[in-house]
Design an enzyme around this catalytic site. Sequence first.
Site, PDB file in Angstrom:
ATOM      1  N   GLU A  35       0.808  -1.329   0.078  1.00  0.00           N
ATOM      2  CA  GLU A  35      -0.130  -0.034   0.006  1.00  0.00           C
ATOM      3  C   GLU A  35       0.714   1.225  -0.088  1.00  0.00           C
ATOM      4  OE1 GLU A  35      -4.084   0.366   1.750  1.00  0.00           O
ATOM      5  OE2 GLU A  35      -3.006   1.157   3.190  1.00  0.00           O
ATOM      6  N   LYS A  78       0.582   4.548   1.375  1.00  0.00           N
ATOM      7  CA  LYS A  78      -0.158   5.192   2.543  1.00  0.00           C
ATOM      8  C   LYS A  78       0.581   6.387   3.089  1.00  0.00           C
ATOM      9  CE  LYS A  78      -2.576   4.059   6.635  1.00  0.00           C
ATOM     10  NZ  LYS A  78      -2.834   2.609   7.510  1.00  0.00           N
ATOM     11  N   LYS A 110      -8.297   2.256  -2.661  1.00  0.00           N
ATOM     12  CA  LYS A 110      -8.598   2.057  -1.136  1.00  0.00           C
ATOM     13  C   LYS A 110      -9.076   3.453  -0.722  1.00  0.00           C
ATOM     14  CE  LYS A 110      -7.348   0.162   3.209  1.00  0.00           C
ATOM     15  NZ  LYS A 110      -6.004  -0.040   4.014  1.00  0.00           N
ATOM     16  N   GLU A 170     -14.303  -5.504   2.573  1.00  0.00           N
ATOM     17  CA  GLU A 170     -13.465  -5.507   3.956  1.00  0.00           C
ATOM     18  C   GLU A 170     -14.803  -5.982   4.808  1.00  0.00           C
ATOM     19  OE1 GLU A 170     -10.452  -2.814   4.773  1.00  0.00           O
ATOM     20  OE2 GLU A 170     -11.821  -2.189   6.362  1.00  0.00           O
ATOM     21  N   ASN A 180      -9.961  -6.967   8.370  1.00  0.00           N
ATOM     22  CA  ASN A 180      -9.195  -5.864   8.834  1.00  0.00           C
ATOM     23  C   ASN A 180      -9.298  -6.397  10.130  1.00  0.00           C
ATOM     24  OD1 ASN A 180      -7.818  -3.643   9.549  1.00  0.00           O
ATOM     25  ND2 ASN A 180      -9.341  -2.259   8.600  1.00  0.00           N
ATOM     26  N   GLU A 190      -5.674  -7.966   6.501  1.00  0.00           N
ATOM     27  CA  GLU A 190      -5.299  -6.671   6.477  1.00  0.00           C
ATOM     28  C   GLU A 190      -5.096  -6.052   7.946  1.00  0.00           C
ATOM     29  OE1 GLU A 190      -9.212  -5.767   3.505  1.00  0.00           O
ATOM     30  OE2 GLU A 190      -8.681  -4.289   4.819  1.00  0.00           O
ATOM     31  N   SER A 191      -3.970  -4.983   7.940  1.00  0.00           N
ATOM     32  CA  SER A 191      -3.507  -4.405   9.186  1.00  0.00           C
ATOM     33  C   SER A 191      -2.674  -5.210  10.068  1.00  0.00           C
ATOM     34  CB  SER A 191      -4.617  -3.769   9.749  1.00  0.00           C
ATOM     35  OG  SER A 191      -5.663  -2.908   8.970  1.00  0.00           O
TER      36      SER A 191
END
Length: 258
Positions: A54, A56, A116, A165, A186, A216-217
């Site tokens: 990503e 970001k 995103k 998500e 997530n 994710e995350s």
Amino acid sequence: MILDEIFAKNKESLRIKKERLSYKDLEKSMPKRSFKDVKASLKKSDKRLNIIAELKKASPSKGIIREDFKILDLASQYEKAEAAAISVLTEPHFFKGDLSYLSELSKNTKLPLLRKDFIFDEYQILESFNAGADFCLLIARSLSKEELKRLANFARSLNLELLFEIHEEKELEKVFFADAKIIGVNHRNLDDFTMDMSLAFKLFENMPKDIIKVAESGLDDKKILLELDDFGIDAFLIGEYFMRQKDIFKELSNFVKR
């Protein structure tokens, strides 16, 4: 709750945007498109761990994550390190993103591109198409199952793929109603930013085999990725960790390598 605040701000921004450029005018500017094969890129591979790397710049909880944010240089490192796809944060108010990042990258990378953002309107889907996205994020927490299905059907009519998500078990019903084929769990609660790294194991248990599963995350240790990989996760969306590294190519190469 921060998620409500983010959506409220973006709904107001979209209202202003529509006054400047109508949906019909946006539709008239649709380019001829080709698309990368998102599902093939994310499906579990024996050769590598599939990383959706990503771009970001900032987040509401951490502020500015990377000052030196040259997207073409960063994307080039991602591509050379064999990322499976690139996630582009385009939300401007809380994440310092911009839709122009997506447009610029679409001309300069061979990797599939994920928009995103906090998407709730067909206008944003059409923007994503025009900017060169290959797939879009839909956050189940903030949309009804009818809204999810409506947006998903519209995106599919444009040949865009979707990453749905979820953060809670009750959201599974919503995404299956929208015929989700790529689902991301997530680990971060977007209301208060707390983390639960066991969520992917819980929510992906007994998942249909044809679903592409994305974690994710909080994925800042390869050991975590290998545990999730053994469990059956297909791909991993990672942003903040790589954005904080001096040698992004080296770090991503290490994560990709089996």
